[in-house]
Every structure is written in C-alpha cells, then in structure tokens.
Design an enzyme around this catalytic site. Sequence first.
Site, PDB file in Angstrom:
ATOM      1  N   GLU A 103      -3.559  -0.091   8.198  1.00 34.73           N
ATOM      2  CA  GLU A 103      -2.252   0.481   8.758  1.00 34.73           C
ATOM      3  C   GLU A 103      -2.254  -0.182  10.329  1.00 34.73           C
ATOM      4  O   GLU A 103      -3.249  -0.159  10.961  1.00 34.73           O
ATOM      5  CB  GLU A 103      -2.065   1.925   8.947  1.00 34.73           C
ATOM      6  CG  GLU A 103      -1.566   2.519   7.684  1.00 34.73           C
ATOM      7  CD  GLU A 103      -1.521   4.002   7.869  1.00 34.73           C
ATOM      8  OE1 GLU A 103      -1.270   4.501   9.147  1.00 34.73           O
ATOM      9  OE2 GLU A 103      -1.775   4.777   6.876  1.00 34.73           O
ATOM     10  N   TYR A 125      -4.127   1.947  15.703  1.00 36.37           N
ATOM     11  CA  TYR A 125      -2.666   2.000  16.697  1.00 36.37           C
ATOM     12  C   TYR A 125      -2.994   1.812  17.894  1.00 36.37           C
ATOM     13  O   TYR A 125      -2.309   1.242  18.875  1.00 36.37           O
ATOM     14  CB  TYR A 125      -2.244   3.220  16.344  1.00 36.37           C
ATOM     15  CG  TYR A 125      -1.623   3.284  15.050  1.00 36.37           C
ATOM     16  CD1 TYR A 125      -0.396   2.980  14.695  1.00 36.37           C
ATOM     17  CD2 TYR A 125      -2.145   4.043  13.897  1.00 36.37           C
ATOM     18  CE1 TYR A 125       0.158   3.094  13.358  1.00 36.37           C
ATOM     19  CE2 TYR A 125      -1.769   3.862  12.704  1.00 36.37           C
ATOM     20  CZ  TYR A 125      -0.623   3.680  12.375  1.00 36.37           C
ATOM     21  OH  TYR A 125      -0.028   3.486  11.059  1.00 36.37           O
ATOM     22  N   ARG A 156       0.926  -1.197   0.014  1.00 33.93           N
ATOM     23  CA  ARG A 156       0.140   0.037  -0.108  1.00 33.93           C
ATOM     24  C   ARG A 156       0.936   1.069  -0.128  1.00 33.93           C
ATOM     25  O   ARG A 156       1.608   1.440   0.987  1.00 33.93           O
ATOM     26  CB  ARG A 156      -0.809  -0.214   1.254  1.00 33.93           C
ATOM     27  CG  ARG A 156      -1.752   1.184   1.291  1.00 33.93           C
ATOM     28  CD  ARG A 156      -2.734   1.113   2.454  1.00 33.93           C
ATOM     29  NE  ARG A 156      -3.554   2.332   2.504  1.00 33.93           N
ATOM     30  CZ  ARG A 156      -3.346   3.339   3.503  1.00 33.93           C
ATOM     31  NH1 ARG A 156      -2.558   2.896   4.687  1.00 33.93           N
ATOM     32  NH2 ARG A 156      -3.933   4.494   3.399  1.00 33.93           N
ATOM     33  N   GLU A 201      -7.485   8.391   6.026  1.00 36.45           N
ATOM     34  CA  GLU A 201      -7.551   9.115   7.363  1.00 36.45           C
ATOM     35  C   GLU A 201      -8.146  10.308   7.358  1.00 36.45           C
ATOM     36  O   GLU A 201      -7.479  11.458   7.721  1.00 36.45           O
ATOM     37  CB  GLU A 201      -6.203   9.124   8.308  1.00 36.45           C
ATOM     38  CG  GLU A 201      -5.884   7.819   8.438  1.00 36.45           C
ATOM     39  CD  GLU A 201      -4.543   7.677   9.445  1.00 36.45           C
ATOM     40  OE1 GLU A 201      -4.296   8.815   9.728  1.00 36.45           O
ATOM     41  OE2 GLU A 201      -4.008   6.522   9.856  1.00 36.45           O
ATOM     42  N   HIS A 212      -2.981  10.924   0.450  1.00 33.95           N
ATOM     43  CA  HIS A 212      -2.605  10.760   1.787  1.00 33.95           C
ATOM     44  C   HIS A 212      -1.831  11.959   2.207  1.00 33.95           C
ATOM     45  O   HIS A 212      -0.502  11.992   2.530  1.00 33.95           O
ATOM     46  CB  HIS A 212      -1.527   9.610   1.854  1.00 33.95           C
ATOM     47  CG  HIS A 212      -0.981   8.939   3.138  1.00 33.95           C
ATOM     48  ND1 HIS A 212      -1.264   7.490   3.473  1.00 33.95           N
ATOM     49  CD2 HIS A 212      -0.430   9.630   4.302  1.00 33.95           C
ATOM     50  CE1 HIS A 212      -0.792   7.438   4.762  1.00 33.95           C
ATOM     51  NE2 HIS A 212      -0.506   8.479   5.266  1.00 33.95           N
ATOM     52  N   ASN A 232      -7.239   1.832   9.848  1.00 33.66           N
ATOM     53  CA  ASN A 232      -5.935   2.083  10.438  1.00 33.66           C
ATOM     54  C   ASN A 232      -6.021   2.240  11.999  1.00 33.66           C
ATOM     55  O   ASN A 232      -6.922   2.710  12.448  1.00 33.66           O
ATOM     56  CB  ASN A 232      -5.104   3.261  10.076  1.00 33.66           C
ATOM     57  CG  ASN A 232      -5.112   3.360   8.531  1.00 33.66           C
ATOM     58  OD1 ASN A 232      -5.217   2.512   7.967  1.00 33.66           O
ATOM     59  ND2 ASN A 232      -4.702   4.636   8.016  1.00 33.66           N
TER      60      ASN A 232
HETATM   61  O1  IFM Z   1       2.867   8.143   9.730  1.00 34.38           O
HETATM   62  C1  IFM Z   1       1.248   7.856   9.858  1.00 34.38           C
HETATM   63  C2  IFM Z   1       0.592   7.602   8.671  1.00 34.38           C
HETATM   64  O2  IFM Z   1       0.890   8.591   7.790  1.00 34.38           O
HETATM   65  C3  IFM Z   1      -0.812   7.774   8.818  1.00 34.38           C
HETATM   66  N1  IFM Z   1      -1.277   7.040   9.921  1.00 34.38           N
HETATM   67  C4  IFM Z   1      -0.520   6.784  10.966  1.00 34.38           C
HETATM   68  C5  IFM Z   1       0.823   6.763  10.837  1.00 34.38           C
HETATM   69  C6  IFM Z   1       1.742   6.808  12.098  1.00 34.38           C
HETATM   70  O3  IFM Z   1       1.555   8.321  12.852  1.00 34.38           O
END
Ligand code: IFM
Length: 451
Positions: free
Chosen positions: A354, A296, A78, A167, A122, A294
């Site tokens: 992500e 985290y 990606r 995002e 992006h 995505n």
């Molecule tokens: O680096 C970023 C990415 O560009 C978008 N999602 C989160 C990642 C980590 O912060």
Amino acid sequence: MSESGSFPSAFLWGAATSAYQIEGSPLADGAGPSNWHQFCHEPGHIENGESGDVACDHYRRYREDVELMARIGIKAYRFSISWSRVLPKGCGTVNEKGLEFYRRLSDSLLENGIQPFATLYHWDLPAALEARGGWAHPDCAHWFADYALVLFQRLRDQIPYWATLNEPWVVVHAGYIEGSHPPGLRSPATAPRVTHTLLRGHALAVQAFRAEGSGHGQIGLVVNLEPKRAASSDPADLAAMERAHAYMNRQFLDPVLLGAYPDEMAAVFGRAWPRFPDQDMRLIREPIDFLGINYYSRSVVRDDPAGDLCGVSRVRQAAAEHTAMDWEVFPEGLESCLLWVRRRYGALPLYVTENGAAFEDAPMHSTAIKDVRRLDYLRRHLLAARRAMAAGVDLRGYFVWSLLDNFEWTHGYAKRFGIVGVDFPTQRRILKDSGKFYSDVIRSQGALLDP
Ligand code: IFM
C-alpha cells in the site's frame, strides 16, 4: 537495476483495496455481520454516522471495476476476503455463495490478465467471534487458521499471492489502545495478548498453506511501517524514538523474522508484557515467502511522559507538506524503510502493498479530476522505491492505495485515496489524473518517471 530507466519486466504493478471498505452489501447472500458492521451501526464511532453498507457497491459492480483495472493496465489486484461472508459465524459451515463471490472475482481478474493477491484478514472479524472474545481469545489463532485453510482448499488454484494479516499493529493499537476501531477498548493490559494471538494465527495459517500441499502460490504478511526520527539529539528524545520504533515497526517483524519480541516492549507495557512460551516463538518464526510493506508517512517524536503509551509525542513538521489525513509527505521514508528491512531482516522478497494519499479532490460531478498533489505523491514515492531497488532491495511489486475512493474507517467517506474517483450517490467511477499517470507509468514500465 539502476536509479533511472525501466523497472524489471516481472514487476507487479498493482492496486489495493479491502473488503469492508469497498464491497457494500455486507449481509448479502447469507453473510454474517462483521465487527465493523456492528461498530458502524453503534452511534458515535464513525464520522457522519457512515458505514460500509453500500461503500463502492463493488460486491455487485466487481466486473466493471476489474475491466477498469485492465484498462489502466494494472497487473495485480490486492483485495481482502471478508471472513464473515465465507464463514458467517466465523467457524463451521461454509457459506457457498460468499465463497463464490471471491471465485468469480478471481476468475474475472485472471480473464483480464490481472494477478489476484488476496489478504485473509483486513480488520473485519466475524461478529460472532468478537462476541467470543475476538483476538483477545487465544483460540482466535486457530479460528483464523481454520478459515484460512478453507480458502486455500477452495481458491488456491486461482489465487497466486496470499497475505495473512493486514497491518496487525493497527488491529492492536486502534482496537485495544486507542479504542477507535472495534472492539473499541483502551486496554494496555489486553494488547500484548492480542499481538501474540494475531502472530500465532498468522503462523498457523502459513503452516496450513504449506500443509495443504499443492505447492502453488506464495504467502506472506503485510505490515505498516513508519520511520521515526527524534525531534532533537537530546538522549531522552533519542530513547523515545527507539521506543516508538520498536512499538510500531519491530513489534511484529522481530518475532516473525528474528524469533523474539523487542526488549523495548517490556518497557512500553510494563508488567502487562508477559514472557511468551518458547514454543510459540518458534511457531511464529515460520518462514514466509514475502513481506508486504504499507508506507504512507514518517513521524518526528520527542520524549513526553504525558504522551502516548510509549511516553512519546509527535512533533508536527509545520513547514512540510501534509495530506488530508494530516500525514507528512515524506517519500525518502519509503526508501529508508525498504533499506532498513533489508539491513535488519535480510534479503526477503518485498512488495509495497500500500502507498497513496488522501487529498481533497475536485467535485465528483466533473468528468475530470486534476489531482496534481496525488499524482506528485505517487511519482515521488515510485522514484524512492526505484532508488531502493537500485541499492539492492528485492522489491517485486507496488500497489497503489487505493484503486477507488472508499470507506476510510472512522473517517467514513470524507477522505479520498482513490486513483479512481467514486461519485457515491450515482456510483459513477471517474479516472483521476493520478490514475492516468499511473497507467502511463505502467505502460512505460516506469521509464516515464525520469524527469
Ligand atoms: O484505508 C487504510 C487501509 O485499510 C489500511 N492501510 C492504510 C489505509 C489508509 O488509511
């Protein structure tokens, strides 16, 4: 699919990056400047005054990086396309050399058995369009769809997976509420229109994809999701959690998948939140082929009238493990996000587009990087993804963020997310232990995750 054993044979094991974060050479071969290029070159925005001028030099080293991915065993890559490489002024004449880069990259991926998965936006907007008002200008939706059409017409044969926006919540929140990303505004009065223009642009691009007509490939949207938990069972904290959840997790998904913005948006923005035309809401609901998520971390929140726009403050969980971004490590949140999306929006094909972590790594001059914490992070999140699949979530693939250590926006190069280390002065790539682990996971089709 059970909670142990192999992932389906068609599961896409991937890695993700984005153009401005890795390519370097932002003005090469006739490219126009992007808003990020300009933002980085204005003093005070980025740690240590850094920029994406060189980054991972991927624009010139992409072949080497593709070969590395093939050696790891990655099945899908990606990447994002830089709008201002393809259309230097954002609209009008195509810069053939810029387009050619993405054709060569895609060809090279296909030759190595790796599926290209392209994100159209992006975060790097052509500076010429930012000067005309950027996403705050309603026409930006059409500028985006016109750009998208150029790519569908020219690269659709090579690229089977397309994502419109990455995002969009970050585009609005960081760009128009916090002011930490371009255009660097703190303007809650502008933000609702930006949200709406992004979503109109997304939907117009999906329509262009369908109209372009070859029938080849799939298109979707990528959002970042973060479970919110209330710090206590106090009704004020529970209400704060709902506001934070609506603002971050439902602001973009509800209109795309259910046809209406959450009611909470009016509470968050007050009179700045307009009533948007019904025909726009119908447009935004244009069906997509998949959703990219995505993931985290999570956040625990409490009611705080002096807190953020939602009247919320984050309560840091001191006892929990945190990454170098100070994000809590919370793998169960990936499982709960995937299950929540399925419950609320139905059985849409999903990708984790992500997932990954920044940690302090050993010095880059070493030949091995024993990044035990990143390896553990990946293992625990992959197990969470597999539990969600066992519970019925139609998860089709997983993309680690990131293939390479790269330019982490306002943090510059201080935060390393890669499964491949980059020694920036020499541009040497070093496969970290997490990269070796990911390679073994892919080769075992996930069976290796079992204790
Ligand atoms: O680096 C970023 C990415 O560009 C978008 N999602 C989160 C990642 C980590 O912060």
